[in-house]
Enzyme design. Structure first.
Site, PDB file in Angstrom:
ATOM      1  N   HIS A 103       0.815  -1.224   0.000  1.00  0.00           N
ATOM      2  CA  HIS A 103       0.000   0.000   0.000  1.00  0.00           C
ATOM      3  C   HIS A 103       0.848   1.274   0.000  1.00  0.00           C
ATOM      4  CE1 HIS A 103      -3.696  -2.145   0.364  1.00  0.00           C
ATOM      5  NE2 HIS A 103      -3.466  -2.590   1.579  1.00  0.00           N
ATOM      6  N   ASP A 128      -2.746 -10.512  -2.420  1.00  0.00           N
ATOM      7  CA  ASP A 128      -3.329 -10.007  -1.178  1.00  0.00           C
ATOM      8  C   ASP A 128      -4.785  -9.613  -1.454  1.00  0.00           C
ATOM      9  OD1 ASP A 128      -2.146  -8.608   1.630  1.00  0.00           O
ATOM     10  OD2 ASP A 128      -3.954  -7.652   0.831  1.00  0.00           O
ATOM     11  N   HIS A 163      -6.404  -7.100  -0.540  1.00  0.00           N
ATOM     12  CA  HIS A 163      -6.527  -5.661  -0.776  1.00  0.00           C
ATOM     13  C   HIS A 163      -5.753  -5.279  -2.039  1.00  0.00           C
ATOM     14  CE1 HIS A 163      -6.867  -6.242   3.633  1.00  0.00           C
ATOM     15  NE2 HIS A 163      -7.886  -5.412   3.495  1.00  0.00           N
ATOM     16  N   ASP A 212      -4.656 -12.794   3.238  1.00  0.00           N
ATOM     17  CA  ASP A 212      -5.887 -12.350   3.890  1.00  0.00           C
ATOM     18  C   ASP A 212      -7.136 -12.550   3.035  1.00  0.00           C
ATOM     19  OD1 ASP A 212      -4.741 -10.479   2.234  1.00  0.00           O
ATOM     20  OD2 ASP A 212      -4.809  -8.827   3.676  1.00  0.00           O
TER      21      ASP A 212
END
Length: 342
Positions: free
Chosen positions: A122, A161, A163, A248
């Site tokens: 991120h 991931d 996200h 995740d």
């Protein structure tokens, strides 16, 4: 597998009840005790110059000073401590070690996987966010491209991931030497990663986003990897493939609604190994997220088992109509002809 690891990465302390805890690495290490063929490797920390190859120098200076002053809340989600800067440098250094080991020919049971924290995907060029301060995968990719020791002209990164890997996309969005793919839950933090985000300028067409609907499970993710993602990587013909390996999207992770099983990570690992083999690319893994300690540890362990000779169990379900529509839209956006088997 070879796992890059440093105790220094435990020094990053975002505080009590924060999900990105040092216990993540401890859980992985504990689970891997039960596996044979596990090797741990130390690595030098990244220099500021290596980090600044993808991050704004003023941001890097501010971050180092912020940590030296004791840290605190950089933003509501992203918290540093005095030990965070050293952890950042070691986490990025481990990612650089992973690509060096892969490019030196380590594969099969020696395939490298960097177990660093804090995670990185991120972190944009000039800011921290989403638990991430420095973009480990981006630093490693740039290190491979810049190093005179390796003949690397093109790097492909797949971020699985849950996200969207907005930071990695941000770093390479206008570049034609890095092909970035993110497969993630649609609408989840940070809210980016739509299908029509495909790159800009020289990088037009070298970003692929696969936003999957909540409830998506193994068979749909596997179809994405085997379909548009594999086709895009084959056309790009990378010298190096980096997996930004967050875990995740597991059905038992506490912060997402994707429904992957542990076996899904064995399947995706197997498919990415095949993609790397078919393009004659080196392959390295870099840890990102994953916040259910047991399923994180189990998922990393099954990646290791896949390289240690275990054959993954193939799923048998049909693709959901909504997932088929998403994957068809991704393929159309990139001009790819893929067979989704539907």
């Amino acid at each position: 597998m070879q796992f890059g690891y440093s105790e220094t990465c435990l020094a990053h302390d975002p505080g009590p009840r924060h999900p990105e805890t040092a216990d993540r690495l401890r859980a992985i290490r504990e689970r891997l005790k039960k596996k044979h063929g596990v090797e741990y490797v130390a690595a030098d920390p990244c220099t500021a110059e290596q980090i600044e190859a993808v991050h704004d120098p003023e941001y890097v200076d501010a971050l180092e000073e912020f940590c030296a002053d004791g840290g605190g809340n950089w933003d509501p989600d992203t918290t540093a401590s005095e030990g965070t800067w050293d952890a950042i440098r070691h986490s990025a250094g481990l990612a650089c070690w992973a690509v060096e080991a892969a490019l030196d020919g380590d594969d099969g049971r020696k395939t490298p996987f960097s177990l660093g924290r804090p995670p990185g995907h991120h972190a944009v060029a000039d800011d921290a966010m989403g638990f991430c301060f420095v973009n480990n995968a981006a630093v490693a990719a740039q290190h491979a491209l810049d190093s005179g020791e390796y003949d690397v002209d093109r790097v492909a990164i797949i971020d699985w991931d849950v996200h969207h890997g907005n930071g990695t996309q941000d770093v390479f969005y206008d570049r034609d030497d890095v092909y970035f793919v993110s497969i993630h839950e649609q609408g989840l933090y940070p809210g980016t990663g739509e299908i029509d985000e495909t790159g800009d300028g020289d990088g037009a067409g070298t970003t692929m986003n696969v936003p999957m609907p909540a409830g998506t499970d193994d068979v749909e993710y596997l179809a994405a990897v085997e379909g548009p993602i594999a086709a895009a990587f084959d056309a790009f013909d990378p010298d190096l493939v980096i997996v930004s390996a967050g875990f995740d999207a597991h059905r038992h992770d506490p912060i997402s609604r994707i429904r992957l099983s542990t076996e899904a990570y064995a399947l995706m690992t197997d498919r990415m190994r095949t993609v790397a083999d078919e393009t004659d690319a080196a392959l390295a893994f870099v840890l990102e997220g994953g916040y259910g300690l047991d399923v994180l540890a189990d998922s990393v362990a099954i990646v290791h088992e896949t390289f240690d000779g275990r054959d993954p169990l193939e799923p048998g379900d049909e693709l959901a109509d909504q997932a088929v529509s998403t994957l068809e839209d991704v393929a159309d956006e990139h001009g790819l002809d893929v067979d989704l088997g539907s």
